[in-house]
Design a protein around this motif. Structure first.
Motif, PDB file in Angstrom:
ATOM      1  N   GLU A 185      41.927  32.099  -8.803  1.00  0.00           N
ATOM      2  CA  GLU A 185      43.243  32.146  -8.158  1.00  0.00           C
ATOM      3  C   GLU A 185      43.643  33.577  -7.872  1.00  0.00           C
ATOM      4  OE1 GLU A 185      46.514  29.348  -9.153  1.00  0.00           O
ATOM      5  OE2 GLU A 185      47.545  31.157  -9.886  1.00  0.00           O
ATOM      6  N   CYS A 196      41.039  30.083  -4.445  1.00  0.00           N
ATOM      7  CA  CYS A 196      41.740  28.807  -4.505  1.00  0.00           C
ATOM      8  C   CYS A 196      42.783  28.917  -5.612  1.00  0.00           C
ATOM      9  CB  CYS A 196      40.764  27.665  -4.817  1.00  0.00           C
ATOM     10  SG  CYS A 196      39.873  27.896  -6.391  1.00  0.00           S
ATOM     11  N   GLU A 222      43.274  23.771  -8.231  1.00  0.00           N
ATOM     12  CA  GLU A 222      42.232  23.296  -7.310  1.00  0.00           C
ATOM     13  C   GLU A 222      40.845  23.499  -7.895  1.00  0.00           C
ATOM     14  OE1 GLU A 222      44.538  24.081  -3.055  1.00  0.00           O
ATOM     15  OE2 GLU A 222      43.220  25.627  -3.918  1.00  0.00           O
ATOM     16  N   THR A 234      34.584  28.781  -1.077  1.00  0.00           N
ATOM     17  CA  THR A 234      35.510  27.771  -1.599  1.00  0.00           C
ATOM     18  C   THR A 234      35.287  27.570  -3.093  1.00  0.00           C
ATOM     19  OG1 THR A 234      33.975  25.947  -1.198  1.00  0.00           O
ATOM     20  CG2 THR A 234      35.442  26.578   0.615  1.00  0.00           C
TER      21      THR A 234
END
Length: 370
Positions: free
Chosen positions: A158, A163, A167, A208
């Motif tokens: 984070e 993300c 998540e 991701t």
């Protein structure tokens, strides 16, 4: 007249025989030269093939160490100068063999400039392929220390803008990953705890949560060699149980030499049917970090609290490195039942076989803070 003609004919016959002998000698000579050339070509091809085969097979199978060396290849650097750079960084043993291999394998003249992070376990061919492709590891580093928990990794993801922490955790618990060792993991709050292998990863803007988790699982797969798989298969424990033991060792033990000894303590207590009573499991259950726990903490109700549950906690309490995993697979054969940090502010432990020894070591630890 007749006698003269006979002499002429004899001379002609002798001359013809000499010509035939000379012609035969030339023919034999040409045959010998031709045969020699054929043999030379065949030997040359065989030697080339053998040399190439030797050079391709002489390198050991790569064993990724996780230890990398940063190497900068300048613009326009020759194969010879690149070989010297690699040799200086102890990534290859012979500059000559690197140059010859580059020629034989078609890499010569294709190496590209840039700054590379090269794992010390890569063999010569893999290094040549890396430098030839121009895949430069100049992206942002994402380093996961040994013993980090899923929550800590999620928080770092984070902070780096990959993300949100939520998540990341959600992807760990519900994402689809094609690795055999995670297919049958039980449902728990942090499903992949223990398998997010600590290492340095390189992230791009488009990375991701799934990409990052997949890379960590891939590194675990690389670490989990056939040798380790065989040990697990014959251990009487599941991989998840051994990863759990390794995770406890990782959180409890900071001195590398003590890891197998501490593993011996864990197995000794399991064999005796004693509760593990590991402080790190209590802190994990509570989701906090502190040096000492209280008697109130010991009562925290959780399947991770090894003061309240028998045997192992329901899953790993951290993501261990290879040293702790190896210690879980190869524990020291000892009779120790307890261990205590020798003194406040230190990392080494005192290992004890009896409860009286343990009480004495514990008292010394408490006194060291006065």
């Amino acid at each position: 007249m007749s006698e003269h003609m006979d002499k002429d004919r004899e001379k002609r016959r002798q001359l013809e025989r000499r010509r035939q002998r000379e012609k035969k000698r030339r023919r034999d000579k040409m045959l010998k030269i031709g045969l020699f050339l054929i043999i030379a070509v065949v030997v040359g091809f065989l030697s080339f093939g053998m040399m190439k085969s030797f050079m391709m097979s002489s390198g050991e199978e790569p064993v990724l160490t996780g230890e990398t060396v940063t190497v900068t290849i300048p613009e326009g650097a020759s194969t010879s100068s690149i070989a010297e750079i690699l040799k200086e960084n102890k990534l290859i043993k012979s500059t000559f063999m690197f140059r010859v291999s580059s020629k034989l394998d078609g890499f010569d003249g294709t190496y590209q400039q840039g700054t590379y992070e090269i794992d010390k376990g890569l063999n010569k061919t893999q290094i040549m392929e890396l430098l030839q492709t121009g895949v430069v590891f100049d992206d942002v580093k994402f380093t996961v220390p040994e013993g980090y928990t899923t929550k800590q990794i999620a928080q770092k993801a984070e902070e780096m803008g990959i993300c949100t922490a939520a998540e990341f955790i959600e992807e760990c618990n519900t994402g689809s990953f094609d690795f055999e060792f995670v297919k049958n993991l039980p449902d728990r709050e942090f499903k992949l705890e223990g398998y997010l292998f600590p290492d340095t990863y390189y992230i791009k803007e488009e990375t991701t949560a799934h990409d990052l988790i997949n890379a960590m699982l891939k590194r675990f797969e690389q670490m989990y060699t056939k040798e380790y798989q065989n040990v697990v298969a014959s251990s009487g424990y599941t991989l998840d149980e051994l990863v759990t033991i390794a995770s406890v060792i990782e959180k409890e033990i900071k001195v590398d030499e003590e890891r197998p000894r501490a593993a011996g303590v864990i197995y000794n207590r399991l064999k005796e049917g004693m509760p593990l009573q590991v402080d790190a499991t209590v802190l994990y259950a509570m989701g906090i970090v502190k040096e000492d726990i209280t008697t109130v903490d010991l009562q925290y109700d959780s399947p991770y609290n090894t003061y309240k549950v028998s045997g192992l906690p329901i899953g790993p309490i951290s993501n261990p490195g290879e040293l702790s995993f190896k210690a879980a697979l190869y524990p020291e054969d000892n009779k120790y039942i307890y261990y205590v940090v020798e003194a406040k502010g230190q990392n080494n432990h005192v290992f004890c076989e009896t409860y009286d020894e343990f009480l004495k070591a514990k008292a010394n630890y408490k006194a060291s803070g006065n």
